[in-house]
Design a protein around this motif. Structure first.
Motif, PDB file in Angstrom:
ATOM      1  N   SER A 251      27.824  -6.364 -28.773  1.00  0.00           N
ATOM      2  CA  SER A 251      28.233  -5.144 -28.561  1.00  0.00           C
ATOM      3  C   SER A 251      27.880  -4.050 -29.522  1.00  0.00           C
ATOM      4  N   LYS A 252      27.377  -4.598 -31.031  1.00  0.00           N
ATOM      5  CA  LYS A 252      27.386  -3.779 -31.852  1.00  0.00           C
ATOM      6  C   LYS A 252      25.876  -2.538 -31.255  1.00  0.00           C
ATOM      7  N   ILE A 253      25.119  -3.845 -30.691  1.00  0.00           N
ATOM      8  CA  ILE A 253      23.497  -2.992 -30.915  1.00  0.00           C
ATOM      9  C   ILE A 253      23.831  -2.022 -29.622  1.00  0.00           C
TER      10      ILE A 253
ATOM     11  N   LEU B  43      19.376  -7.588 -35.432  1.00  0.00           N
ATOM     12  CA  LEU B  43      20.471  -7.616 -34.921  1.00  0.00           C
ATOM     13  C   LEU B  43      20.492  -8.860 -33.367  1.00  0.00           C
ATOM     14  N   GLU B  44      18.756  -8.910 -32.724  1.00  0.00           N
ATOM     15  CA  GLU B  44      17.884  -8.597 -31.172  1.00  0.00           C
ATOM     16  C   GLU B  44      18.409 -10.610 -31.640  1.00  0.00           C
ATOM     17  N   LYS B  45      17.316 -10.211 -33.102  1.00  0.00           N
ATOM     18  CA  LYS B  45      16.521 -11.860 -33.346  1.00  0.00           C
ATOM     19  C   LYS B  45      18.397 -12.650 -33.707  1.00  0.00           C
ATOM     20  N   SER B  46      18.897 -12.194 -33.834  1.00  0.00           N
ATOM     21  CA  SER B  46      19.933 -13.224 -34.667  1.00  0.00           C
ATOM     22  C   SER B  46      20.871 -13.827 -33.201  1.00  0.00           C
TER      23      SER B  46
ATOM     24  N   ASP C 239      19.853 -16.903 -32.640  1.00  0.00           N
ATOM     25  CA  ASP C 239      20.286 -18.280 -33.415  1.00  0.00           C
ATOM     26  C   ASP C 239      20.718 -19.155 -32.731  1.00  0.00           C
ATOM     27  N   LYS C 240      21.067 -20.376 -32.519  1.00  0.00           N
ATOM     28  CA  LYS C 240      20.969 -21.599 -31.606  1.00  0.00           C
ATOM     29  C   LYS C 240      22.656 -21.783 -32.354  1.00  0.00           C
ATOM     30  N   ILE C 241      22.733 -22.028 -33.620  1.00  0.00           N
ATOM     31  CA  ILE C 241      24.008 -21.505 -34.183  1.00  0.00           C
ATOM     32  C   ILE C 241      25.534 -21.028 -34.119  1.00  0.00           C
ATOM     33  N   ARG C 242      24.961 -20.037 -33.053  1.00  0.00           N
ATOM     34  CA  ARG C 242      26.298 -18.893 -32.673  1.00  0.00           C
ATOM     35  C   ARG C 242      27.080 -18.854 -31.781  1.00  0.00           C
ATOM     36  N   THR C 243      27.851 -18.744 -31.713  1.00  0.00           N
ATOM     37  CA  THR C 243      29.439 -19.274 -30.290  1.00  0.00           C
ATOM     38  C   THR C 243      28.960 -18.094 -29.378  1.00  0.00           C
ATOM     39  N   LYS C 244      29.773 -17.864 -28.844  1.00  0.00           N
ATOM     40  CA  LYS C 244      29.625 -17.283 -27.301  1.00  0.00           C
ATOM     41  C   LYS C 244      30.172 -15.655 -28.507  1.00  0.00           C
ATOM     42  N   GLU C 245      31.613 -15.823 -28.611  1.00  0.00           N
ATOM     43  CA  GLU C 245      31.916 -14.835 -29.444  1.00  0.00           C
ATOM     44  C   GLU C 245      31.532 -14.320 -30.108  1.00  0.00           C
ATOM     45  N   GLN C 246      30.719 -15.116 -31.111  1.00  0.00           N
ATOM     46  CA  GLN C 246      29.698 -14.107 -32.157  1.00  0.00           C
ATOM     47  C   GLN C 246      28.825 -13.439 -31.635  1.00  0.00           C
TER      48      GLN C 246
ATOM     49  N   ALA D  65      28.734  -9.383 -41.825  1.00  0.00           N
ATOM     50  CA  ALA D  65      27.397  -8.275 -42.204  1.00  0.00           C
ATOM     51  C   ALA D  65      26.819  -7.598 -40.969  1.00  0.00           C
ATOM     52  N   VAL D  66      27.639  -8.436 -39.663  1.00  0.00           N
ATOM     53  CA  VAL D  66      26.752  -7.549 -38.232  1.00  0.00           C
ATOM     54  C   VAL D  66      27.655  -6.448 -38.923  1.00  0.00           C
ATOM     55  N   PHE D  67      28.731  -5.954 -38.838  1.00  0.00           N
ATOM     56  CA  PHE D  67      29.829  -4.499 -38.714  1.00  0.00           C
ATOM     57  C   PHE D  67      28.869  -3.767 -40.187  1.00  0.00           C
ATOM     58  N   HIS D  68      28.241  -4.693 -41.421  1.00  0.00           N
ATOM     59  CA  HIS D  68      28.227  -3.332 -42.102  1.00  0.00           C
ATOM     60  C   HIS D  68      26.190  -3.080 -41.774  1.00  0.00           C
ATOM     61  N   LEU D  69      25.650  -3.772 -40.617  1.00  0.00           N
ATOM     62  CA  LEU D  69      24.484  -3.386 -40.342  1.00  0.00           C
ATOM     63  C   LEU D  69      24.694  -2.487 -39.629  1.00  0.00           C
ATOM     64  N   THR D  70      25.485  -2.099 -38.903  1.00  0.00           N
ATOM     65  CA  THR D  70      25.730  -1.442 -37.271  1.00  0.00           C
ATOM     66  C   THR D  70      26.478  -0.126 -38.211  1.00  0.00           C
ATOM     67  N   ASP D  71      27.405  -0.139 -39.567  1.00  0.00           N
ATOM     68  CA  ASP D  71      27.435   0.952 -39.999  1.00  0.00           C
ATOM     69  C   ASP D  71      26.336   1.533 -40.970  1.00  0.00           C
ATOM     70  N   ILE D  72      25.634   0.913 -41.878  1.00  0.00           N
ATOM     71  CA  ILE D  72      24.300   1.491 -41.692  1.00  0.00           C
ATOM     72  C   ILE D  72      22.425   2.489 -40.557  1.00  0.00           C
ATOM     73  N   ALA D  73      22.995   1.214 -39.907  1.00  0.00           N
ATOM     74  CA  ALA D  73      22.214   1.930 -38.933  1.00  0.00           C
ATOM     75  C   ALA D  73      22.657   3.508 -37.804  1.00  0.00           C
ATOM     76  N   ILE D  74      24.346   3.136 -38.064  1.00  0.00           N
ATOM     77  CA  ILE D  74      24.614   4.940 -36.917  1.00  0.00           C
ATOM     78  C   ILE D  74      24.428   5.845 -38.127  1.00  0.00           C
ATOM     79  N   ASN D  75      24.542   5.454 -39.268  1.00  0.00           N
ATOM     80  CA  ASN D  75      24.578   6.477 -40.795  1.00  0.00           C
ATOM     81  C   ASN D  75      23.487   6.559 -40.887  1.00  0.00           C
ATOM     82  N   ARG D  76      22.419   6.207 -41.139  1.00  0.00           N
ATOM     83  CA  ARG D  76      21.130   6.571 -41.142  1.00  0.00           C
ATOM     84  C   ARG D  76      19.969   6.000 -39.888  1.00  0.00           C
ATOM     85  N   LYS D  77      19.672   7.343 -39.753  1.00  0.00           N
ATOM     86  CA  LYS D  77      18.664   7.397 -37.834  1.00  0.00           C
ATOM     87  C   LYS D  77      17.513   5.870 -38.341  1.00  0.00           C
ATOM     88  N   LYS D  78      16.822   6.384 -39.767  1.00  0.00           N
ATOM     89  CA  LYS D  78      15.583   5.825 -40.220  1.00  0.00           C
ATOM     90  C   LYS D  78      15.308   4.112 -39.983  1.00  0.00           C
TER      91      LYS D  78
END
Length: 127
Positions: free
Chosen positions: A118-120, A99-102, A105-112, A77-90
């Motif tokens: 990095s995607k942001i 992504l910043e709101k995610s 989220d307390k359930i996310r690991t440090k790696e996530q 999901a993060v990958f595809h959202l990043t791809d959309i944001a890069i290709n569709r500026k609006k």
């Protein structure tokens, strides 16, 4: 009701419509009155239907996957959202907000969280 006008419309339809073989009997060159009436009725109904102008941006459906606990689905999901944001500026700004709101989220690991950061940064460089 004036039947001559009704049949005039049906005859006009018959003359305008190219008749597929599935509507004709062998050797016939015109469609039947029943089929002409069905065509007229569906044409009338279509002409009175409202057209919808609503549009759901493509990232909205993917954004729901940010709530999933499965690692692979979240990263995809993060990958595809990043791809959309890069290709569709609006869509870049609302996706950045998601992504910043995610990150909160307390359930996310440090790696996530590192992956999301990095995607942001990648989106902000292009933006």
């Amino acid at each position: 009701m004036d039947f001559s006008k009704q049949f005039a419309v049906i005859n006009k339809l018959k003359s305008l419509v190219k008749i597929p073989r599935s509507f004709r009997r062998h050797g016939e060159t015109q469609i039947s009155e029943d089929i002409a009436k069905k065509i007229q009725k569906s044409s009338y109904e279509k002409s009175h239907q409202e057209t919808t102008d609503s549009f759901t941006p493509p990232y909205k459906e993917i954004a729901a996957q940010l709530q999933v606990t499965n690692e692979q689905i979240f990263r995809a999901a993060v990958f595809h959202l990043t791809d959309i944001a890069i290709n569709r500026k609006k869509y870049a700004e609302p996706i950045l907000e998601l992504l910043e709101k995610s990150l909160e989220d307390k359930i996310r690991t440090k790696e996530q969280l590192d992956y999301v950061r990095s995607k942001i940064m990648q989106i902000k460089q292009i933006k």
